[in-house]
Design an enzyme around this catalytic site. Structure first.
Site, PDB file in Angstrom:
ATOM      1  N   ASN A  42       0.840  -1.209   0.000  1.00  0.00           N
ATOM      2  CA  ASN A  42       0.000   0.000   0.000  1.00  0.00           C
ATOM      3  C   ASN A  42       0.868   1.250   0.000  1.00  0.00           C
ATOM      4  O   ASN A  42       1.932   1.301   0.633  1.00  0.00           O
ATOM      5  CB  ASN A  42      -0.990  -0.017   1.159  1.00  0.00           C
ATOM      6  CG  ASN A  42      -0.376  -0.230   2.519  1.00  0.00           C
ATOM      7  OD1 ASN A  42       0.610  -0.939   2.655  1.00  0.00           O
ATOM      8  ND2 ASN A  42      -0.949   0.386   3.527  1.00  0.00           N
ATOM      9  N   GLU A  44       0.431   5.349   0.572  1.00  0.00           N
ATOM     10  CA  GLU A  44      -0.508   6.366   1.086  1.00  0.00           C
ATOM     11  C   GLU A  44      -0.109   7.766   0.656  1.00  0.00           C
ATOM     12  O   GLU A  44       0.943   7.995   0.067  1.00  0.00           O
ATOM     13  CB  GLU A  44      -0.563   6.251   2.617  1.00  0.00           C
ATOM     14  CG  GLU A  44      -1.053   4.877   3.056  1.00  0.00           C
ATOM     15  CD  GLU A  44      -1.297   4.754   4.546  1.00  0.00           C
ATOM     16  OE1 GLU A  44      -0.784   5.594   5.322  1.00  0.00           O
ATOM     17  OE2 GLU A  44      -2.006   3.805   4.931  1.00  0.00           O
ATOM     18  N   CYS A  53      -4.165   0.583  -2.326  1.00  0.00           N
ATOM     19  CA  CYS A  53      -3.978  -0.677  -1.602  1.00  0.00           C
ATOM     20  C   CYS A  53      -2.929  -1.569  -2.267  1.00  0.00           C
ATOM     21  O   CYS A  53      -2.678  -1.487  -3.481  1.00  0.00           O
ATOM     22  CB  CYS A  53      -5.290  -1.444  -1.533  1.00  0.00           C
ATOM     23  SG  CYS A  53      -6.530  -0.696  -0.476  1.00  0.00           S
ATOM     24  N   GLU A  55      -3.123  -4.771  -2.898  1.00  0.00           N
ATOM     25  CA  GLU A  55      -3.672  -5.711  -3.885  1.00  0.00           C
ATOM     26  C   GLU A  55      -3.769  -5.059  -5.258  1.00  0.00           C
ATOM     27  O   GLU A  55      -3.455  -5.653  -6.289  1.00  0.00           O
ATOM     28  CB  GLU A  55      -5.081  -6.155  -3.471  1.00  0.00           C
ATOM     29  CG  GLU A  55      -5.152  -6.882  -2.152  1.00  0.00           C
ATOM     30  CD  GLU A  55      -5.359  -5.956  -0.957  1.00  0.00           C
ATOM     31  OE1 GLU A  55      -4.761  -4.861  -0.931  1.00  0.00           O
ATOM     32  OE2 GLU A  55      -6.108  -6.351  -0.059  1.00  0.00           O
ATOM     33  N   CYS A  88     -10.148  -4.958   1.197  1.00  0.00           N
ATOM     34  CA  CYS A  88     -11.213  -3.954   1.321  1.00  0.00           C
ATOM     35  C   CYS A  88     -12.209  -4.104   0.160  1.00  0.00           C
ATOM     36  O   CYS A  88     -11.948  -4.803  -0.830  1.00  0.00           O
ATOM     37  CB  CYS A  88     -10.611  -2.551   1.336  1.00  0.00           C
ATOM     38  SG  CYS A  88     -10.120  -1.941  -0.286  1.00  0.00           S
ATOM     39  N   CYS A  91     -10.925  -3.162  -3.369  1.00  0.00           N
ATOM     40  CA  CYS A  91     -10.058  -4.191  -3.966  1.00  0.00           C
ATOM     41  C   CYS A  91     -10.874  -5.397  -4.409  1.00  0.00           C
ATOM     42  O   CYS A  91     -10.585  -6.014  -5.440  1.00  0.00           O
ATOM     43  CB  CYS A  91      -8.969  -4.603  -2.985  1.00  0.00           C
ATOM     44  SG  CYS A  91      -7.686  -3.342  -2.829  1.00  0.00           S
TER      45      CYS A  91
HETATM   46  N1  THU Z   1      -5.119  -1.498   2.740  1.00  0.00           N
HETATM   47  C1  THU Z   1      -4.607  -2.329   1.791  1.00  0.00           C
HETATM   48  O1  THU Z   1      -3.527  -2.096   1.253  1.00  0.00           O
HETATM   49  N2  THU Z   1      -5.331  -3.423   1.451  1.00  0.00           N
HETATM   50  C2  THU Z   1      -6.536  -3.748   2.014  1.00  0.00           C
HETATM   51  O2  THU Z   1      -7.207  -4.632   1.534  1.00  0.00           O
HETATM   52  C3  THU Z   1      -6.972  -3.059   3.227  1.00  0.00           C
HETATM   53  C4  THU Z   1      -6.406  -1.681   3.378  1.00  0.00           C
HETATM   54  C5  THU Z   1      -4.350  -0.306   3.105  1.00  0.00           C
HETATM   55  C6  THU Z   1      -4.958   0.993   2.673  1.00  0.00           C
HETATM   56  C7  THU Z   1      -4.366   1.946   3.675  1.00  0.00           C
HETATM   57  O3  THU Z   1      -3.089   2.361   3.200  1.00  0.00           O
HETATM   58  C8  THU Z   1      -4.165   1.112   4.918  1.00  0.00           C
HETATM   59  O4  THU Z   1      -4.216  -0.246   4.506  1.00  0.00           O
HETATM   60  C9  THU Z   1      -5.190   1.348   6.008  1.00  0.00           C
HETATM   61  O5  THU Z   1      -6.490   1.223   5.517  1.00  0.00           O
END
Ligand code: THU
Length: 132
Positions: A42, A44, A53, A55, A88, A91
């Site tokens: 991920n 940000e 994310c 994935e 999430c 994704c």
């Molecule tokens: N995140 C992911 O990378 N994958 C997921 O399926 C759940 C959430 C990341 C997004 C964000 O950077 C952090 O986790 C917190 O939500």
């Protein structure tokens, strides 16, 4: 390659996470039928809604190398969660369009827990291009 090896690659990819805001690092690894591996973590942003994310970074990275849905064999997703890390909703929607619906998706954590899912399990009754 075993499930454990793919999860280990996702754990390694997780180290590439740029997550100074949530401090929640996620790693993903996709194995293709030709043996190639694509990873994602991920990434940000101070403008929170721009976070991407792990994935989706993994699947988009594979696509930018010419891979398509038919090339994908399995995927692993890992975070430092108490239970296994579940993708999430955004994704799930992306995977339902770009990842084979019956291919194994290993949800895992750093403590050795894992479970096997599929896109169909994660997003039943999905909206798709056929609905348009
Ligand atoms: N995140 C992911 O990378 N994958 C997921 O399926 C759940 C959430 C990341 C997004 C964000 O950077 C952090 O986790 C917190 O939500």
């Amino acid at each position: 390659m075993s499930k454990e090896e793919l999860i280990a690659i996702a754990i390694d990819a997780r180290k590439l996470s740029y997550s100074p805001y949530s401090k929640f690092a996620v790693g993903a690894a996709i194995k293709c039928k030709d043996g190639s591996i694509y990873v994602g973590a991920n990434v940000e942003n101070a403008s929170y809604s721009l976070c991407m994310c792990a994935e989706r970074n993994a699947i988009y990275s594979a696509m930018m190398d010419g891979k398509t849905c038919d090339d994908f064999e399995s995927m692993a997703i890992v975070a430092d969660t108490e239970n296994v890390c579940s993708p999430c909703g955004a994704c799930r929607q992306v995977l339902s369009e770009l990842f084979p619906h019956d291919a194994p998706i290993y949800l895992a954590n750093l403590h050795g827990d894992s479970m096997e899912a599929t896109v169909d399990m994660l997003l039943p009754f999905a909206f798709s291009g056929e609905d348009l």
